[in-house]
Design a protein around this motif. Structure first.
Motif: not given
Lengths: 94, 146
Positions: A50-62, B117-128
């Motif tokens: 869930g850290r969508y703005e987390g640490r950024r790094e280069p990626f490589y194809i090996v 479904t589990k994400m929506l429940l975990d984040k409280g976006l829907v209730t059971p």
């Protein structure tokens, strides 16, 4: 700024997978060659939690020789496999 | 639409038989007090989607035509990402979190659906309660249509 360049020999680090990984178990500790660079992106270890703005790094194809990955590989010696890693998973081959 | 499997004791028994069939055919019995070896601990930490090198059956190469519910599931997952509720990497992690039985025992898009479904429940976006009410509403609608 990328640490590795195309043609570099790199070894995949053997870090325990914690519930999620994009680094296949069969590549851990194996050595291959960087064949392409990919743009920086948020590392999977952050995006997955869930850290969508987390640490950024280069990626490589090996590219690996299949015979280096599978001890009992029965195909041709020329066969290869390519996969992708973020920078933290790679170190220079010794 | 079939009536719910728990509606009588005989159908409940049949349901439990089916649930038991999901369990792995062979598994190590853990002793109490619960101790495990380092090797087994590492095996337990192996991530379920990382299947490279494991034996498996022949690959079905026929082209799959997506069913309506599969397309809807994909669209729902994309819309949830579009609205910032998750990204595909989080979905994959949540599919792993389903555990081996559900991961390998459900169709591809059913894994997406369970993860969403589990994400929506975990984040409280829907209730059971909301989710169950909606499931009942759809069940009733389908029964009338059938």
């Amino acid at each position: 700024m990328s640490r590795f360049k195309i043609g570099d020999r790199v070894t995949v680090r053997d870090i325990p997978p914690l519930f999620h990984t994009r680094t296949q178990g069969y590549t851990r500790g194996r050595t291959g060659t960087v064949v392409a660079l990919r743009p920086e992106w948020v590392i999977p270890e952050d995006e997955a939690w869930g850290r969508y703005e987390g640490r950024r790094e280069p990626f490589y194809i090996v590219r690996f020789n299949q015979r280096d990955l599978w001890p009992d590989y029965g195909g041709a010696a020329l066969d290869t496999l390519e996969t992708e890693f973020s920078e933290r998973w790679l170190e220079p081959a010794s | 639409m079939a009536t719910r499997a728990t509606s009588s004791s005989s159908t409940y028994a049949a349901l439990m038989e089916c649930v038991r069939s999901h369990a792995p055919a062979s598994h190590a019995v853990a002793n109490l007090p619960l101790t495990i070896s380092q090797t087994r601990a590492e095996a337990l930490l192996h991530v379920v989607h990382d299947v490279g090198g494991q034996p498996d059956g022949p690959i079905d190469k026929t082209l799959h035509k997506p069913a309506h519910w599969e397309k809807s599931t994909h669209c729902t997952a994309e819309c949830l990402a579009w609205r910032g509720h998750w990204v595909s990497e989080e979905r994959r992690r949540r599919e792993n979190d389903l555990g081996e039985t559900l991961y390998f025992g459900t169709p591809y898009y059913a894994r997406w659906l369970l993860a969403a479904t589990k994400m929506l429940l975990d984040k409280g976006l829907v209730t059971p309660d909301e989710l169950l009410a909606k499931m009942e509403e759809i069940r009733a609608r389908e029964e009338i249509a059938a």
